[in-house]
Motif scaffolding. Structure first.
Motif, short mmCIF file in Angstrom:
data_model
loop_
_atom_site.label_atom_id
_atom_site.label_comp_id
_atom_site.label_asym_id
_atom_site.label_seq_id
_atom_site.Cartn_x
_atom_site.Cartn_y
_atom_site.Cartn_z
N TRP A 161 0.82 -1.21 0.00
CA TRP A 161 0.00 0.00 0.00
C TRP A 161 0.86 1.26 0.00
CZ3 TRP A 161 -3.88 2.29 -1.68
CH2 TRP A 161 -4.18 3.58 -1.25
N GLN A 162 1.95 1.26 0.73
CA GLN A 162 2.78 2.46 0.78
C GLN A 162 3.31 2.83 -0.60
OE1 GLN A 162 5.59 1.38 3.88
NE2 GLN A 162 4.46 2.56 5.42
N ALA A 163 3.63 1.83 -1.42
CA ALA A 163 4.08 2.12 -2.78
C ALA A 163 2.96 2.74 -3.61
CB ALA A 163 4.58 0.83 -3.45
N ALA A 164 1.74 2.23 -3.42
CA ALA A 164 0.60 2.79 -4.15
C ALA A 164 0.28 4.20 -3.67
CB ALA A 164 -0.62 1.88 -3.98
N LYS A 165 0.34 4.42 -2.36
CA LYS A 165 0.06 5.75 -1.82
C LYS A 165 1.11 6.74 -2.29
CE LYS A 165 -1.86 8.90 0.78
NZ LYS A 165 -2.04 8.80 2.23
N ALA A 166 2.38 6.33 -2.34
CA ALA A 166 3.44 7.22 -2.83
C ALA A 166 3.19 7.61 -4.28
CB ALA A 166 4.80 6.56 -2.68
N ALA A 167 2.75 6.67 -5.08
CA ALA A 167 2.45 6.97 -6.48
C ALA A 167 1.30 7.96 -6.59
CB ALA A 167 2.12 5.68 -7.24
N ALA A 168 0.27 7.77 -5.76
CA ALA A 168 -0.86 8.69 -5.77
C ALA A 168 -0.43 10.08 -5.30
CB ALA A 168 -1.98 8.15 -4.89
N ASN A 169 0.38 10.14 -4.25
CA ASN A 169 0.86 11.43 -3.75
C ASN A 169 1.67 12.17 -4.82
OD1 ASN A 169 -0.28 10.94 -1.27
ND2 ASN A 169 1.62 10.35 -0.27
N GLN A 170 2.50 11.43 -5.53
CA GLN A 170 3.30 12.05 -6.58
C GLN A 170 2.41 12.56 -7.70
OE1 GLN A 170 6.56 12.64 -6.23
NE2 GLN A 170 6.35 13.89 -8.07
N ALA A 171 1.38 11.81 -8.04
CA ALA A 171 0.45 12.24 -9.08
C ALA A 171 -0.29 13.51 -8.66
CB ALA A 171 -0.56 11.12 -9.38
N ALA A 207 2.52 11.77 9.12
CA ALA A 207 3.77 11.24 8.61
C ALA A 207 3.64 10.85 7.14
CB ALA A 207 4.20 10.03 9.44
N ASP A 208 2.44 10.41 6.73
CA ASP A 208 2.26 9.86 5.39
C ASP A 208 2.43 10.90 4.29
OD1 ASP A 208 1.71 7.63 6.83
OD2 ASP A 208 -0.37 7.40 6.18
N HIS A 209 2.00 12.13 4.54
CA HIS A 209 2.07 13.17 3.50
C HIS A 209 3.27 14.10 3.67
CE1 HIS A 209 -2.56 12.65 3.26
NE2 HIS A 209 -1.97 11.89 2.37
N ARG A 210 3.97 13.94 4.76
CA ARG A 210 5.07 14.85 5.09
C ARG A 210 6.11 14.97 3.96
NH1 ARG A 210 9.73 13.53 9.35
NH2 ARG A 210 10.53 15.61 9.80
N PRO A 211 6.53 13.88 3.29
CA PRO A 211 7.56 14.03 2.24
C PRO A 211 7.13 14.88 1.05
CG PRO A 211 7.40 11.73 2.97
CD PRO A 211 6.22 12.45 3.54
N TRP A 212 5.81 15.08 0.89
CA TRP A 212 5.32 15.84 -0.26
C TRP A 212 4.89 17.26 0.10
CZ3 TRP A 212 4.86 10.64 0.35
CH2 TRP A 212 5.31 9.85 -0.71
N LEU A 213 4.95 17.63 1.37
CA LEU A 213 4.46 18.95 1.76
C LEU A 213 5.32 20.06 1.20
CD1 LEU A 213 2.42 20.64 3.32
CD2 LEU A 213 3.89 20.40 5.35
N ALA A 214 6.63 19.87 1.16
CA ALA A 214 7.52 20.92 0.67
C ALA A 214 7.21 21.31 -0.76
CB ALA A 214 8.98 20.47 0.80
N ALA A 215 6.79 20.33 -1.57
CA ALA A 215 6.45 20.63 -2.96
C ALA A 215 5.23 21.54 -3.04
CB ALA A 215 6.20 19.33 -3.72
N ILE A 262 -1.94 18.08 -1.31
CA ILE A 262 -1.65 16.74 -0.83
C ILE A 262 -2.72 16.23 0.13
CG2 ILE A 262 -0.24 17.36 1.17
CD1 ILE A 262 0.47 14.60 -1.43
N THR A 263 -3.48 17.13 0.74
CA THR A 263 -4.57 16.70 1.62
C THR A 263 -5.61 17.81 1.74
OG1 THR A 263 -5.16 15.93 3.85
CG2 THR A 263 -3.27 17.43 3.66
#
Length: 542
Positions: A478-488, A504-512, A496-497
């Protein structure tokens, strides 16, 4: 060491390894089992569930001196390192959280404290800052983005700070239409206490039955009636926050030009900047009536255009949502009827929209008629009140279905985002394609469903539900699928939300999303308020 599942503190109301009240859990219907077999190729025989007594927790790192110090601050009745208390606060209720609860070895906070006053919270935070212990604020335990993961941030231990003793209606200003509530008050308790005096908040997220007022504020929540009453951040007029330095209160008037609105700095802060202990919110009189009407549109694009027209006219319902073709066909708007063709609420093909209207009878009827005129002119066909009433009746039950699906090896998770109307179709396609491709790469089949959950004059939120076959290591899948969705989501310029928060789940994408300057601002505020980094490490702050 075998977990004895002993408790010293009151247990949170939800089951330790599933959503909600264990008494409300239900088995999969024959129609849903048939859908899983035909669509995903699943064997629907559920294996035995792991018992709490068979779980081995990471040992507590708190020393006897630590416990004695905390006992001295709060009293022995409000401090615990018991395995049962730690297990019940070991995380939230995302699919990865629940998959981890199926493992024999699990991480948990090193202890649990339950202060009852602002001064006690301050004392705990100051002790933790001096002792090098992290703090994870805990309300209803409903986070689905890793917001309650017991991360220590490199400190020597981590404790869960339970806010359930902040459970009072502190004040109701009927003339001004606002109420001050403790952060630990649950959604139903708030409505009950206010309802006896003729008032309601009108905030009904899917987590409503278990989430708390403080959690609504900390996560910047949005309820299902946001079309009529706004998001929770719209409702907040004041709040009290405890940081390791002080007790602070923000908000003296509905609106102000006295610099940036510091209330909004802490709304959505997810326990990383301070502990919210009470919130003052806008309230309204309990509605005189509630009217329902469901609508059929030939396709998602037509339905979305109709919702946009209503939102931009400002005549809208209290609730307005639209399921896409897949979600409508499976009947996810009525969880009890999923997969049952006899329960299908709309003509074959097309999509379903649900609307409700609250207020006094005349005003609700007027808004219902105005919406009907506009929907009809834009290709909608009324299918009566029944499907909307069925949705309302079962709107808090979908997470129970997820538990039953996970038990038979079907992954089930949700994610949400928000964008402008002009970008909505692009976003929907990007996320659907990303999820389908990522789960396909793991060898799984997937059903990806979507609905518009919240509308604004300039845009809307998309809420996705994914059901798939678990293959390999389920958390990693699931984490791989969620990462793909976040990137999309990020790649097409959406947020992102919309209402689940960052965690924690969305944190890597917040800076973008917020850019380098935004990151600098958040880090600077964090450093000023929490220089030792004890508050909910690993969440929100990029």
């Amino acid at each position: 060491m075998t977990n004895s599942i002993d408790h010293r503190l009151p247990a949170p109301p939800m089951k330790w390894n599933a959503w909600g009240d264990p008494a409300l859990a239900s088995d999969l219907s024959d129609s849903i089992k048939g859908l899983l077999v035909s669509a995903l190729g699943l064997d629907t025989d559920a294996p035995a569930e792991l018992a709490a007594a068979d779980v081995e927790l990471t040992p507590s790192r708190l020393t006897a001196d630590d416990v004695a110090a905390l006992d001295g601050l709060l009293g022995t009745d409000h401090v615990s390192i018991a395995d049962g208390d730690r297990l019940y606060r070991a995380g939230g209720k995302s699919t990865p959280d629940l998959l981890r609860r199926k493992q024999a070895h699990q991480e948990a906070p090193d202890g649990v404290v339950a202060p009852g006053t602002d001064e006690e919270v301050l004392a705990v935070l100051q002790w933790c800052a001096d002792a090098g212990v992290a703090v994870v604020p805990f309300g209803g335990g409903t986070s689905v983005v890793g917001g309650l993961d017991p991360e220590d941030g490199g400190l020597r231990a981590v404790i869960s700070l339970d806010l359930r003793r902040f459970d009072a209606l502190i004040d109701l200003d009927a003339e001004s239409g606002q109420a001050r509530l403790g952060a630990g008050v649950t959604g139903p308790a708030a409505e009950e206490m206010l309802g006896t005096q003729g008032f309601s908040i009108g905030h009904f997220p899917q987590s409503f039955k278990f989430a708390t007022i403080g959690g609504f504020a900390a996560a910047r929540s949005s309820g299902q009636a946001s079309a009529g009453y706004g998001r929770f951040d719209d409702m907040v007029t004041a709040l009290t926050v405890v940081t390791p330095q002080s007790i602070a209160r923000f908000g003296v008037a509905p609106k102000s030009a006295a610099g940036p609105d510091l209330r909004q700095l802490f709304v959505g802060s997810e326990g990383t900047l301070g502990v919210i202990t009470d919130v003052t919110v806008r309230v309204h009189k309990v509605p005189e009536t509630t009217l329902h009407e469901a609508w059929h549109f030939p396709d998602f694009a037509t339905g979305a255009a109709a919702l946009r027209a209503v939102a931009q006219r400002g005549i809208g319902p209290t609730v307005m949502r639209l399921s896409d073709e897949v979600e409508t066909g499976i009947n996810l708007a009525n969880p009890s009827g999923i997969g049952d063709e006899k329960a299908a609420p709309v003509p074959p093909g097309g999509v379903l929209a649900v609307t409700t209207y609250e207020g006094d009878e005349a005003a609700a009827q007027a808004r219902k008629l105005l919406t009907a005129d506009l929907f009809t002119s834009l290709g909608g066909q009324s299918v009566g009140a029944g499907p909307a009433e069925a949705w309302e009746h079962g709107r808090f039950n979908a997470p129970y279905l997820r538990d039953s699906l996970l038990a038979v090896g079907a992954g089930c998770e949700t994610l949400e985002t928000v964008t402008t109307w002009s970008n909505l179709s692009t976003l929907k396609t990007a996320v659907t394609d990303a999820l389908t491709a990522a789960l396909g790469e793991s060898g799984s089949l997937a059903l990806v469903m979507c609905h518009i959950s919240h509308v604004y004059p300039t845009g809307a939120s998309l809420y996705f539900t994914v059901i798939y076959k678990q293959i390999g290591e389920p958390v990693a899948q699931w984490q791989a699928a969620k990462a793909a969705a976040n990137q999309a989501i990020t790649s097409v310029g959406a947020s992102i939300t919309h209402h689940h928060a960052v965690g924690a789940d969305h944190r890597p994408w917040l800076a973008a999303e917020i850019g380098d300057t935004g990151v600098t601002v958040l880090r600077a505020v964090k450093e000023a308020l929490d220089p030792k980094g004890i508050l909910n490490p690993g969440k929100l702050i990029p």
